[in-house]
Scaffold this motif. Structure first.
Motif, mmCIF file in Angstrom:
data_model
loop_
_atom_site.group_PDB
_atom_site.id
_atom_site.type_symbol
_atom_site.label_atom_id
_atom_site.label_comp_id
_atom_site.label_asym_id
_atom_site.label_seq_id
_atom_site.Cartn_x
_atom_site.Cartn_y
_atom_site.Cartn_z
ATOM 1 N N ASP A 294 81.344 -10.792 35.435
ATOM 2 C CA ASP A 294 80.502 -11.308 36.512
ATOM 3 C C ASP A 294 79.633 -10.211 37.104
ATOM 4 O O ASP A 294 78.465 -10.444 37.459
ATOM 5 N N ASP A 295 80.200 -9.004 37.238
ATOM 6 C CA ASP A 295 79.410 -7.892 37.769
ATOM 7 C C ASP A 295 78.207 -7.605 36.879
ATOM 8 O O ASP A 295 77.099 -7.345 37.378
ATOM 9 N N ALA A 296 78.404 -7.645 35.563
ATOM 10 C CA ALA A 296 77.308 -7.384 34.630
ATOM 11 C C ALA A 296 76.269 -8.497 34.687
ATOM 12 O O ALA A 296 75.055 -8.236 34.671
ATOM 13 N N LEU A 297 76.711 -9.730 34.746
ATOM 14 C CA LEU A 297 75.775 -10.842 34.839
ATOM 15 C C LEU A 297 74.915 -10.765 36.104
ATOM 16 O O LEU A 297 73.741 -11.136 36.104
ATOM 17 N N PHE A 298 75.516 -10.259 37.168
ATOM 18 C CA PHE A 298 74.818 -10.171 38.450
ATOM 19 C C PHE A 298 73.662 -9.168 38.395
ATOM 20 O O PHE A 298 72.735 -9.247 39.208
ATOM 21 N N GLU A 299 73.704 -8.249 37.465
ATOM 22 C CA GLU A 299 72.676 -7.207 37.373
ATOM 23 C C GLU A 299 71.457 -7.645 36.564
ATOM 24 O O GLU A 299 70.628 -6.811 36.192
#
Length: 405
Positions: A294-299
């Motif tokens: 999720d952290d990567a998708l948020f970027e």
């Protein structure tokens, strides 16, 4: 003109005139030498001491000299009895002290008889009121009211006195500067929950609110992520919030930043905390393994692929790495019987998703990127994660919609 001399008796031949006093001028002479000599003149006399010739008491009265009578003292127990009677904190003590002080003061010829009597009377009245209060229940009611007031006062705090895990209500709007907050149980309606805090460093003088905001936003974002690992349990409108020093408090030495989740919409009614203190080892490992996806998708870049192909391909590569790492992490853990199967199935689906994201990261142009974009996102559907969460006792619903996924 010479100073006028007063008439003097002529000494008789049988009685020669007395010799002049040592250090004092005789008629016709100037002042005695030295810096402290008396003024000239026949009327000069040695200066008396600070209390006159008889000491501080004067003639016939007690003074500091060896022949004065001693001053009469005040009995200490009489004073203590009066004080105890006035403050009404220990009525029996004032009564006992007064009864002891009366004969003691009389025997020692001390003052304080009136104070002892007053202490006895006041303490007796206090004892009577205490007995009546206990009999009627008034003391218990007064104590309960006092305790409630103390509890209410203790709940009112400065934002900078809040501690990690405190849930609080704010008097006013969150956007405005707040000086007082009320801590409440996290099961009661509240606007915020403290996730942690830190001390500002690296500034030799007041850096301005904008500079502090930049530091606080970054660090509080990471603090909140570590505090609420079960991100599905965090409502969509519960945003990262923080309290920072003002210019005035900075001058007083304040360097504290308090991080929190906060909302002004529907109040929170439960704690959002899900970290080492609330999760078991399986839950903790699962969330730490899958959350980086999720952290990567948020970027995802703000510029779309038609404008900045390179940035979007780099982002797709970061997501691919997070998905691959999560799959490996899930397979490398010994899961309990109830969660082993759904977690294994999730790892398999993550492997399939990794293929899509790798293709996205290696797209030759914008068209090729768009061809795979939706397929890659669909491969990370939350449907795949829900069953694993259910088997581990984690949140199964996304709090932004309230619907089961």
């Amino acid at each position: 003109m010479d100073p006028v001399q007063p008439p003097q008796d002529s000494p008789s031949p049988e009685q020669p005139p007395p010799p002049p006093r040592q250090g004092w001028p005789t008629p016709g002479q100037g002042p005695a030498p030295g810096p402290y000599a008396a003024s000239p003149g026949p009327y000069t006399s040695p200066p008396p001491g600070p209390y006159g010739p008889y000491g501080p008491g004067g003639p016939g009265r007690p003074g500091a000299g060896p022949y004065g009578t001693p001053q009469q003292t005040t009995n200490g127990l009489a004073v203590a009895s009066l004080v105890s009677g006035i403050v009404c904190c220990l009525p029996p003590l004032g009564l006992v002290l007064g009864l002891i002080a009366l004969p003691q003061a009389r025997k020692r010829q001390q003052k304080g008889k009136g104070m002892a009597i007053a202490g006895i009377v006041l303490s007796s009245v206090s004892c009577l009121l205490l007995i009546l209060g206990l009999a009627s229940g008034g003391i218990g009611e007064a104590w309960r009211s006092f305790k409630e007031g103390m509890d209410e006062a203790a709940a009112a705090q400065s934002p900078f006195s809040l501690r990690k895990g405190d849930c609080f209500r704010v008097d006013g709007k969150l956007e405005t500067y707040t000086t007082d907050v009320d801590t409440v149980p996290c099961t009661s309606p509240h606007e915020g929950e403290v996730t942690g805090g830190f001390k500002l460093s690296g500034f030799t003088r007041w850096p301005g609110e904008d500079a502090i905001d930049r530091v606080a936003e970054d660090r509080c974002d990471r603090t909140n992520d570590a505090y609420a690992l079960d991100t599905w349990a965090v409502p969509e409108d519960a945003l990262v919030y923080y309290y920072i020093p003002t210019k005035a408090s900075w001058r007083a030495g304040d360097r504290s930043v308090t991080c929190a989740f906060a909302t002004e919409k529907a109040p929170l009614t439960a704690s959002l905390r899900s970290d080492e203190s609330t999760l078991d080892p399986h839950q903790l490992h699962f969330l730490r393994t899958v959350n980086p996806i999720d952290d990567a998708l948020f970027e995802e870049p703000e510029e779309d692929v038609d404008t900045d192909l390179a940035a979007n391909k780099a982002w797709a590569g970061q997501v691919h790495e997070a998905v691959t790492s999560a799959s490996s992490g899930l397979r490398g853990h010994a899961w309990s019987g109830a969660s082993a199967k759904p977690v294994s199935e999730l790892a398999r689906k993550l492997d399939a998703a990794a293929v899509k994201w790798k293709k996205l990261a290696s797209a030759k142009d914008a068209n090729a990127f768009w061809d795979v974009y939706e397929e890659a996102y669909d491969a990370l559907s939350t449907d795949f994660e829900a069953s694993s969460r259910a088997s581990l006792g984690l949140t199964e619903t996304l709090e932004d919609s309230g619907e089961k996924v």
